[in-house]
Design an enzyme around this catalytic site. Structure first.
Site, PDB file in Angstrom:
ATOM      1  N   HIS A  61       1.878   4.550  -2.762  1.00 56.10           N
ATOM      2  CA  HIS A  61       1.951   5.996  -2.480  1.00 56.10           C
ATOM      3  C   HIS A  61       3.312   6.551  -2.885  1.00 56.10           C
ATOM      4  O   HIS A  61       3.399   7.634  -3.481  1.00 56.10           O
ATOM      5  CB  HIS A  61       1.716   6.275  -0.997  1.00 56.10           C
ATOM      6  CG  HIS A  61       0.311   6.097  -0.543  1.00 56.10           C
ATOM      7  ND1 HIS A  61      -0.775   6.542  -1.252  1.00 56.10           N
ATOM      8  CD2 HIS A  61      -0.183   5.540   0.594  1.00 56.10           C
ATOM      9  CE1 HIS A  61      -1.888   6.253  -0.592  1.00 56.10           C
ATOM     10  NE2 HIS A  61      -1.553   5.639   0.535  1.00 56.10           N
ATOM     11  N   HIS A  78       0.839  -1.201   0.000  1.00 54.99           N
ATOM     12  CA  HIS A  78       0.000   0.000   0.000  1.00 54.99           C
ATOM     13  C   HIS A  78       0.877   1.255   0.000  1.00 54.99           C
ATOM     14  O   HIS A  78       0.686   2.169  -0.815  1.00 54.99           O
ATOM     15  CB  HIS A  78      -0.929  -0.025   1.227  1.00 54.99           C
ATOM     16  CG  HIS A  78      -1.866   1.126   1.308  1.00 54.99           C
ATOM     17  ND1 HIS A  78      -3.207   1.012   1.024  1.00 54.99           N
ATOM     18  CD2 HIS A  78      -1.663   2.423   1.662  1.00 54.99           C
ATOM     19  CE1 HIS A  78      -3.788   2.191   1.196  1.00 54.99           C
ATOM     20  NE2 HIS A  78      -2.867   3.064   1.583  1.00 54.99           N
ATOM     21  N   GLU A  79       1.849   1.301   0.902  1.00 63.29           N
ATOM     22  CA  GLU A  79       2.690   2.489   1.026  1.00 63.29           C
ATOM     23  C   GLU A  79       3.651   2.628  -0.151  1.00 63.29           C
ATOM     24  O   GLU A  79       3.985   3.749  -0.553  1.00 63.29           O
ATOM     25  CB  GLU A  79       3.445   2.475   2.355  1.00 63.29           C
ATOM     26  CG  GLU A  79       2.543   2.476   3.588  1.00 63.29           C
ATOM     27  CD  GLU A  79       1.505   3.598   3.631  1.00 63.29           C
ATOM     28  OE1 GLU A  79       1.756   4.687   3.047  1.00 63.29           O
ATOM     29  OE2 GLU A  79       0.433   3.400   4.237  1.00 63.29           O
TER      30      GLU A  79
END
Length: 195
Positions: A98, A94-95
């Site tokens: 980003h 997920h990160e």
């Protein structure tokens, strides 16, 4: 103060240190072995963003969270709130999405609700955060009334609005997610399709 008091106070930080080190070990293992993590790191580097040895690190977080990304600090995984290797890997993916968005979009402003909403939509959609098993475990899908078809975009919207609302009003978060939904939900870069 008795001998037991000294021993118990000296031993109390150890579980956090052990948990953080275990999380860091999981991070290092998956940087080398997890195909999705490796793919995202390779694409970050292909996009011109060099990541150092400490780009992804385990930390003890003050607030309940899986992790976070900040341009100046890299990725922090909250070792004190994640209990299984799968959770750590999911947070990493997920990160990393980003971080990839931050790398590829020259004028990305995290303080802009639309920019944050787009990256949250992409991270929730592409990371597998909204897989039906995760939704069942979170209590958002009931086993007795399982509606698998269509659950994923509902989950992505819900989680994206929640994330954006941490920095903006809930109303502004919802408007931002709706405003960028079609473009960002269909943007699968660096993947060819939704993994």
């Amino acid at each position: 103060m008795g001998d037991d008091d000294v021993g118990s106070s000296a031993a109390s930080p150890a579980p956090f240190l052990d948990k953080r080190q275990q999380c860091q070990d999981i991070i290092q293992k998956n940087i080398k072995k997890n195909s999705k993590v490796k793919f995202l790191i390779e694409n970050l580097e292909k996009s011109g963003c060099r990541i150092g040895r400490h780009f992804i690190r385990a930390v003890n977080c003050d607030q309940p969270a899986a992790g976070g990304f900040a341009r100046a600090y890299g990725i922090e995984i909250c070792s004190n709130y994640l209990h299984m290797e799968d959770e750590v890997v999911q947070a990493m993916i997920h990160e990393l999405i980003h971080a990839y968005d931050d790398c590829r979009v020259a004028n990305l402003r995290w303080s802009d609700s639309n920019h944050q909403a787009c990256s949250e939509i992409r991270a929730n959609h592409l990371s597998g955060d909204c897989h039906y098993v995760r939704e069942i475990l979170r209590g958002h899908l009931q086993l007795d009334n399982l509606k698998l078809k269509g659950h994923e975009p509902v989950c992505v919207k819900r989680r994206s609005v929640q994330s954006v609302a941490a920095n903006h009003s809930p109303a502004k978060a919802k408007i931002a997610v709706e405003a960028v939904w079609d473009t960002c939900y269909n943007d699968t870069a660096p993947f060819d399709r939704v993994p």
